[in-house]
Design a protein around this motif. Structure first.
Motif, PDB file in Angstrom:
ATOM      1  N   LYS A 140       0.832  -1.211   0.000  1.00  0.00           N
ATOM      2  CA  LYS A 140       0.000   0.000   0.000  1.00  0.00           C
ATOM      3  C   LYS A 140       0.864   1.258   0.000  1.00  0.00           C
ATOM      4  N   SER A 141       1.969   1.222   0.771  1.00  0.00           N
ATOM      5  CA  SER A 141       2.879   2.373   0.833  1.00  0.00           C
ATOM      6  C   SER A 141       3.504   2.650  -0.533  1.00  0.00           C
ATOM      7  N   ALA A 142       3.883   1.571  -1.230  1.00  0.00           N
ATOM      8  CA  ALA A 142       4.473   1.717  -2.567  1.00  0.00           C
ATOM      9  C   ALA A 142       3.448   2.270  -3.555  1.00  0.00           C
ATOM     10  N   GLU A 143       2.216   1.801  -3.451  1.00  0.00           N
ATOM     11  CA  GLU A 143       1.142   2.281  -4.339  1.00  0.00           C
ATOM     12  C   GLU A 143       0.891   3.768  -4.126  1.00  0.00           C
ATOM     13  N   GLU A 144       0.901   4.185  -2.851  1.00  0.00           N
ATOM     14  CA  GLU A 144       0.671   5.601  -2.534  1.00  0.00           C
ATOM     15  C   GLU A 144       1.772   6.490  -3.115  1.00  0.00           C
ATOM     16  N   LYS A 145       2.994   5.936  -3.210  1.00  0.00           N
ATOM     17  CA  LYS A 145       4.115   6.705  -3.766  1.00  0.00           C
ATOM     18  C   LYS A 145       4.207   6.576  -5.286  1.00  0.00           C
ATOM     19  N   GLY A 146       3.341   5.747  -5.882  1.00  0.00           N
ATOM     20  CA  GLY A 146       3.313   5.583  -7.334  1.00  0.00           C
ATOM     21  C   GLY A 146       4.472   4.781  -7.874  1.00  0.00           C
ATOM     22  N   LEU A 147       5.039   3.918  -7.043  1.00  0.00           N
ATOM     23  CA  LEU A 147       6.177   3.102  -7.479  1.00  0.00           C
ATOM     24  C   LEU A 147       5.703   1.939  -8.353  1.00  0.00           C
ATOM     25  N   GLU A 148       6.519   1.606  -9.354  1.00  0.00           N
ATOM     26  CA  GLU A 148       6.177   0.517 -10.272  1.00  0.00           C
ATOM     27  C   GLU A 148       6.609  -0.826  -9.666  1.00  0.00           C
ATOM     28  N   PHE A 149       5.735  -1.829  -9.776  1.00  0.00           N
ATOM     29  CA  PHE A 149       6.051  -3.153  -9.229  1.00  0.00           C
ATOM     30  C   PHE A 149       6.839  -3.968 -10.249  1.00  0.00           C
ATOM     31  N   LYS A 150       7.861  -4.618  -9.758  1.00  0.00           N
ATOM     32  CA  LYS A 150       8.702  -5.435 -10.632  1.00  0.00           C
ATOM     33  C   LYS A 150       8.196  -6.877 -10.661  1.00  0.00           C
ATOM     34  N   LYS A 151       8.537  -7.572 -11.757  1.00  0.00           N
ATOM     35  CA  LYS A 151       8.090  -8.956 -11.939  1.00  0.00           C
ATOM     36  C   LYS A 151       8.952  -9.919 -11.105  1.00  0.00           C
ATOM     37  N   LEU A 152       8.270 -10.893 -10.485  1.00  0.00           N
ATOM     38  CA  LEU A 152       8.972 -11.900  -9.677  1.00  0.00           C
ATOM     39  C   LEU A 152       9.376 -13.084 -10.553  1.00  0.00           C
ATOM     40  N   ASP A 153      10.630 -13.524 -10.409  1.00  0.00           N
ATOM     41  CA  ASP A 153      11.075 -14.725 -11.122  1.00  0.00           C
ATOM     42  C   ASP A 153      10.959 -15.960 -10.230  1.00  0.00           C
ATOM     43  N   PHE A 154      10.877 -15.728  -8.923  1.00  0.00           N
ATOM     44  CA  PHE A 154      10.822 -16.843  -7.963  1.00  0.00           C
ATOM     45  C   PHE A 154      10.217 -16.313  -6.657  1.00  0.00           C
ATOM     46  N   PHE A 155       9.417 -17.161  -6.011  1.00  0.00           N
ATOM     47  CA  PHE A 155       8.816 -16.745  -4.725  1.00  0.00           C
ATOM     48  C   PHE A 155       8.762 -17.953  -3.789  1.00  0.00           C
ATOM     49  N   LYS A 156       9.168 -17.742  -2.541  1.00  0.00           N
ATOM     50  CA  LYS A 156       9.098 -18.806  -1.538  1.00  0.00           C
ATOM     51  C   LYS A 156       8.751 -18.191  -0.174  1.00  0.00           C
ATOM     52  N   ALA A 157       7.653 -18.645   0.388  1.00  0.00           N
ATOM     53  CA  ALA A 157       7.266 -18.184   1.728  1.00  0.00           C
ATOM     54  C   ALA A 157       7.929 -19.073   2.763  1.00  0.00           C
ATOM     55  N   ILE A 158       8.486 -18.459   3.801  1.00  0.00           N
ATOM     56  CA  ILE A 158       9.125 -19.211   4.892  1.00  0.00           C
ATOM     57  C   ILE A 158       8.346 -18.871   6.170  1.00  0.00           C
ATOM     58  N   PRO A 159       7.318 -19.664   6.520  1.00  0.00           N
ATOM     59  CA  PRO A 159       6.447 -19.344   7.659  1.00  0.00           C
ATOM     60  C   PRO A 159       7.218 -19.058   8.945  1.00  0.00           C
ATOM     61  N   GLY A 160       6.858 -17.950   9.580  1.00  0.00           N
ATOM     62  CA  GLY A 160       7.502 -17.573  10.837  1.00  0.00           C
ATOM     63  C   GLY A 160       8.813 -16.821  10.650  1.00  0.00           C
ATOM     64  N   TYR A 161       9.274 -16.693   9.403  1.00  0.00           N
ATOM     65  CA  TYR A 161      10.554 -16.022   9.127  1.00  0.00           C
ATOM     66  C   TYR A 161      10.386 -14.872   8.136  1.00  0.00           C
ATOM     67  N   GLY A 162       9.763 -15.155   6.982  1.00  0.00           N
ATOM     68  CA  GLY A 162       9.601 -14.126   5.955  1.00  0.00           C
ATOM     69  C   GLY A 162       9.467 -14.751   4.584  1.00  0.00           C
ATOM     70  N   ILE A 163      10.074 -14.094   3.564  1.00  0.00           N
ATOM     71  CA  ILE A 163       9.972 -14.618   2.193  1.00  0.00           C
ATOM     72  C   ILE A 163      11.322 -14.502   1.482  1.00  0.00           C
ATOM     73  N   GLU A 164      11.469 -15.336   0.450  1.00  0.00           N
ATOM     74  CA  GLU A 164      12.649 -15.272  -0.428  1.00  0.00           C
ATOM     75  C   GLU A 164      12.132 -15.148  -1.848  1.00  0.00           C
ATOM     76  N   VAL A 165      12.640 -14.136  -2.613  1.00  0.00           N
ATOM     77  CA  VAL A 165      12.182 -13.919  -3.995  1.00  0.00           C
ATOM     78  C   VAL A 165      13.381 -13.641  -4.902  1.00  0.00           C
ATOM     79  N   LYS A 166      13.108 -13.707  -6.215  1.00  0.00           N
ATOM     80  CA  LYS A 166      14.125 -13.304  -7.194  1.00  0.00           C
ATOM     81  C   LYS A 166      13.512 -12.242  -8.094  1.00  0.00           C
TER      82      LYS A 166
END
Length: 747
Positions: A481-507
Motif C-alpha cells: 500500500k505504501s508503494a502504491e501511494e508513492k506511485g512506485l512501479e512493481f517489478k516482476k517476480l522470477d521466484f517466490f518462496k514463503a518461509i512461515p515464521g521467518y519471511g519470504i525469499e524472492v528473485k
C-alpha cells in the motif's frame, strides 16, 4: 453423517432418554442426543449401516414421531397452536372441576357457615346422587386430559414409562376407586360417600394442564432470539429477469441473480455490488452503528439495511449459505446441544419414573399392611407420590438456561457454538490474545525505511513491495500500500518462496532478495552490521522491523507499525477485574511485543512464536493446570484455537479461524470476550439453581408424599396439593431460566 430431527410426542425428560436409548441401540449410530427443551434429536450415524428411515421407525416404535426440522416460522405456528390447544383443554377441565370441587368440599364449608347443600346432592340424604353427579362432572375432565392416558399407558406397555404414566396411573387409581365407592354406596355402605376421590382426579388433571400451558408459553419465550434473527431477513426480493424488475419470494432467489435494493429496504441475500453507491447499516451483525459505504465490488451482507442510494448487486450466497443463515444455524446448534453439567440429570431422568412407581407401590403397601391404615389412606399415599414426582423439572433445568443464554449471547454479537463451550468458559483463568488483528487493528502502516549506502529508500520499498505483492499478511499489505501511494512501479517476480515464521525469499531482476525478521537473516548467515541497534529502537517504539537483504548482503529495514484497537486496553482491564490472567502471543520480536503489551496491560508475553508453535504455547499454559482461552483471527491461529479449552474467533477473521473456534465475536470488539465469560458465569449459576431446585423438590417432595411428616404427627399430603406443586416445579425452572433475558455485561 449427522442429522437433526424434530421429535413429537415427548412430554418429559424420561421421553428424551427413551428416544436416545432406542436410537443408540441401532447398529451404525455413533452418537444420539435429545434436547427436551428444543424437542430436537441430534444424531451421528454411518449411512452404510443405518438409514434415516430406520432411525424414524425405531423412534415411532418407542411411541414418538420423528419429523424433518421446520422453519422457525412454521415451528412458531406449531407452538402457538399447541398453546391454544392446552389453554382450551384447561378451560374445559376447569369448567367441570370447579363445580366438582364445590360439591365435594361444599358440605364441609357450607355447614360450618350454617348453610346446607340441596338435598338432592347431600351426601347424608342422597349419597348415590352425590356420587353420580361427581362421576358425571369428572368424565369430561378425564376426556380433556385424554392425552395423559393414551401416551402414559402406551409408554408403560412399551417398557419406557414417562411423566404421563405417573399422572395416568395416579388419576386412574383415583377414578377407579371412585367407581368402587359408588358400587359400595349402592350396596348400602354410605361411609364411602365421603371418600370418592373424583375431585382428586379432576383437580390433578386441571392443574397439570395449567402447568403444561404455562410451560409451553415459557418454552416459547426461551427461543425468542432465533425468532428475532429470522425476522431480520426480508420475505421478498426485487430481481432483474429478462430486463424486467420482478418481485419474488426470498426462497426463489438464486446465486447469480441481479438484485435491486432501494433506500430503506433490507438486502435480501449476500452478494457483491455491480452498480451504484450507497451507505449500508450492518449493525444487526457487526454492532457498528455507523453506516458503511458500499461501491462497485464491495460485499453485501443479507438483512443489512440500505440507507440512501439505489444499488444493483449480484447474489453470491443464498438460502442456508448466507451469513445470517450461518449465524442462525450456529445459535440453533448451540441451543440443541448439551452441557456436561446436564449428565447427572440425564442419568437420573432415565431411571426416575420406574423408581417413582416402585416407591409409590411400596409406600402404599407399607402403610396398608404394616401401618394398619385404611385403603383410602394407602390410596392417598400412592396417588400423592405419583403426582408430586416431576422428571420435567430435571429435564428442563439445563437446556432452557442454555437456550436463553446462547440467545442472549447472539443479541450481543457473541455466538456460542455449544452448551459445553458455554459451561467451560466460566472456568477460564488465562486468556491468550493473538496480537495482529486482535489486540491491534491489523491494518499496519509503513513508518520508517532505513537503508545502507548500496540502495535508496524508494528502491528498497519498490523491491519489498514487489516481493510482497501477492502476500495476504497484514505487514506485507502495508508495504504494498505504501508503494502504491508513492506511485512506485512493481517489478516482476522470477521466484517466490514463503518461509512461515521467518519471511519470504524472492528473485527480481536476477537478484535474490530476503525479506523478514532477524531470525531469517541469521539463518541465512547475513551480517546485520550496525542496523541491529536501529532495529531495537524501532521495536521499543512498538514498530515491527523487517530486514531486507540483496544477494546475501543487508540492504536495510522497513518498519511497520500497527495501531492498538481502542477497546483493547479497556477489555484487558475488565478481564483483570474478573481475576483472569492475560497473555499475548505473536511472531513479532520481543521488544515490539513488550511495547504493545505495555500499552494495554498484558501480564505475559509470548513473542517470536512461529505459527506452528502457537498451539504448543497454549499447551504449556494448560500444563500449569489452568483453563486457557485463545483469541485469534487468522488461519495461523486455527491450531491454537482448537488446542485451547475455549477458542474465541474474531468475527472479522478467516473462515478457518471461525470454524476452529468455540465462540465467535461477530462485532470484533475485545470487550465481548469478557461478555462471553460473564454470560457463561451467569448461565452456569442459573443452571445450578435450576438443578438444585429440581433435585431438591423431588428429594423433599417424594418423602413428604410418602407420609414422613405424618409419622411424626404432621399432616398427610393431599394429592391436589401434590399436583399443584408438581406443575409449579416445571414452571419455576423455566421462569428462573427466563431471568437470564435481563443479562447485561459489565463494562
Amino acid at each position: 453423517m449427522k442429522k437433526s430431527l424434530k421429535i413429537e410426542g415427548m412430554t418429559c425428560a424420561a421421553c428424551a432418554k427413551t428416544v436416545e436409548r432406542v436410537t443408540r441401540k441401532l447398529d451404525g449410530v455413533t452418537e444420539s442426543n435429545v434436547n427436551f427443551a428444543t424437542e430436537k434429536l441430534n444424531i451421528s450415524y454411518d449411512s452404510s449401516k443405518v438409514k434415516v428411515s430406520d432411525i424414524r421407525k425405531a423412534i415411532e416404535k418407542a411411541g414418538y414421531k420423528a419429523v424433518e426440522e421446520t422453519t422457525v416460522d412454521r415451528d412458531k405456528e406449531k407452538k402457538e397452536k399447541e398453546i391454544k390447544y392446552l389453554w382450551k383443554k384447561f378451560i374445559i377441565s376447569a369448567i367441570f372441576t370447579v363445580p366438582l370441587l364445590v360439591i365435594t368440599m361444599g358440605h364441609m364449608f357450607f355447614e360450618s357457615a350454617g348453610f346446607h347443600l340441596p338435598d338432592i346432592i347431600d351426601p347424608m340424604k342422597k349419597p348415590v346422587n352425590f356420587g353420580m353427579i361427581q362421576l358425571i362432572l369428572v368424565i369430561p375432565v378425564m376426556i380433556a386430559g385424554h392425552r395423559f392416558f393414551t401416551v402414559g399407558f402406551k409408554s408403560i406397555f412399551k417398557g419406557s414409562p414417562n411423566m404421563d404414566s405417573l399422572i395416568a396411573i395416579g388419576t386412574s387409581a383415583a377414578f377407579l376407586y371412585g367407581i368402587f365407592a359408588i358400587v359400595q354406596i349402592y350396596g348400602g355402605n354410605i361411609d364411602y360417600a365421603y371418600d370418592l376421590y373424583f375431585e382428586s382426579a379432576g383437580v390433578i388433571i386441571t392443574l397439570i394442564l395449567l402447568g403444561k400451558y404455562l410451560e409451553a408459553v415459557a418454552k416459547g419465550k426461551t427461543s425468542e432470539a432465533i425468532k428475532k434473527l429470522m425476522g431480520l431477513a426480508p420475505k421478498t426480493a426485487i430481481v432483474v429477469r429478462d430486463s424486467k424488475e420482478v418481485e419474488i419470494s426470498i426462497e426463489e432467489v438464486e446465486a447469480g441473480d441481479i438484485i435491486i435494493v432501494k433506500p430503506g429496504e433490507k438486502m435480501p441475500v449476500d452478494g457483491e455490488v455491480i452498480e451504484g453507491m450507497t451507505f449500508v447499516d450492518e449493525s444487526m451483525l457487526t454492532g457498528e452503528s455507523i453506516p458503511v459505504e458500499k461501491t462497485i465490488g464491495d460485499k453485501i451482507i443479507g438483512a443489512s439495511i440500505n440507507k440512501n442510494g439505489t444499488i444493483k448487486y449480484k447474489a453470491t450466497k443464498v438460502g442456508k449459505d448466507t451469513v445470517l443463515a450461518q449465524i442462525i444455524k450456529l445459535v440453533e446448534d448451540a441451543q440443541g446441544s448439551k452441557a456436561p453439567i446436564a449428565k447427572m440429570a440425564d442419568i437420573i431422568s432415565g431411571y426416575f419414573v420406574p423408581v417413582v412407581i416402585t416407591i409409590a407401590i411400596f409406600s402404599a403397601a407399607a402403610w396398608y399392611w404394616f401401618g394398619g391404615e385404611t385403603l383410602v389412606f394407602a390410596l392417598t399415599i400412592f396417588i400423592s407420590v405419583l403426582v408430586i414426582a416431576c422428571p420435567c423439572a430435571l429435564g428442563l433445568a439445563t437446556p432452557t438456561a442454555i437456550m436463553v443464554g446462547t440467545g442472549k449471547g447472539a443479541e450481543y454479537g457473541v455466538l456460542i457454538k455449544s452448551g459445553a463451550a458455554l459451561e467451560i468458559a466460566h472456568k477460564v483463568k488465562t486468556i491468550v490474545f493473538d496480537k495482529t488483528g486482535t489486540i491491534t487493528e491489523g491494518k499496519p502502516k509503513v513508518t520508517d525505511i532505513i537503508v545502507t549506502d548500496a540502495i535508496t529508500k524508494d528502491e528498497l520499498l519498490q523491491l519489498a513491495a514487489s516481493a510482497e505483492k501477492g502476500s495476504e499478511h497484514p505487514l506485507g499489505e502495508a508495504i504494498v500500500k505504501s508503494a502504491e501511494e508513492k506511485g512506485l512501479e512493481f517489478k516482476k517476480l522470477d521466484f517466490f518462496k514463503a518461509i512461515p515464521g521467518y519471511g519470504i525469499e524472492v528473485k527480481i531482476d536476477e537478484k535474490t532478495i530476503l525479506l523478514g525478521n532477524r531470525k531469517l537473516m541469521l539463518e541465512s548467515n547475513i551480517s546485520l552490521e550496525n542496523l541491529e541497534e536501529t532495529s531495537h529502537k524501532l521495536a521499543e517504539e512498538g514498530k515491527t522491523p523487517m530486514y531486507a537483504a540483496i544477494d546475501g548482503k543487508i540492504a536495510g529495514i522497513v518498519a511497520v507499525a500497527d495501531t492498538v484497537k481502542e477497546s483493547s486496553k479497556k477489555a484487558i482491564e475488565q478481564l483483570h477485574k474478573m481475576g483472569i490472567e492475560v497473555a499475548m502471543i505473536t511472531g513479532d520480536n520481543k521488544r515490539t511485543a513488550e511495547a504493545i503489551a505495555k500499552q494495554v496491560g498484558i501480564d505475559r508475553i509470548l513473542a517470536e512464536v512461529l505459527p506452528q508453535d502457537k498451539a504448543n504455547e497454549v499447551k504449556k499454559l494448560q500444563s500449569e493446570g489452568r483453563k486457557v482461552a485463545m483469541v485469534g483471527d487468522g488461519i495461523n491461529d486455527a491450531p491454537a484455537l482448537a488446542q485451547a479449552d475455549i477458542g474465541i474467533a474474531i468475527g472479522s477473521g478467516t473462515d478457518v479461524a471461525m470454524e476452529s473456534a468455540d465462540i465467535v465475536l461477530m462485532r470484533s470488539d475485545l470487550m465481548d470476550v469478557s461478555t462471553a465469560i460473564q454470560l457463561s458465569k451467569k448461565t452456569i449459576a442459573n443452571i445450578k439453581q435450576n438443578l438444585f431446585w429440581a433435585f431438591g423438590y423431588n428429594t423433599l417432595g417424594i418423602p413428604v408424599a410418602m407420609g414422613i411428616l405424618y409419622i411424626f404427627g404432621g399432616p398427610l399430603l393431599n394429592p391436589i396439593i401434590a399436583a399443584a406443586a408438581m406443575s409449579f416445579s416445571s414452571v419455576s425452572v423455566l421462569l428462573n431460566a427466563l431471568r437470564l433475558k435481563g443479562f447485561k455485561p459489565a463494562k
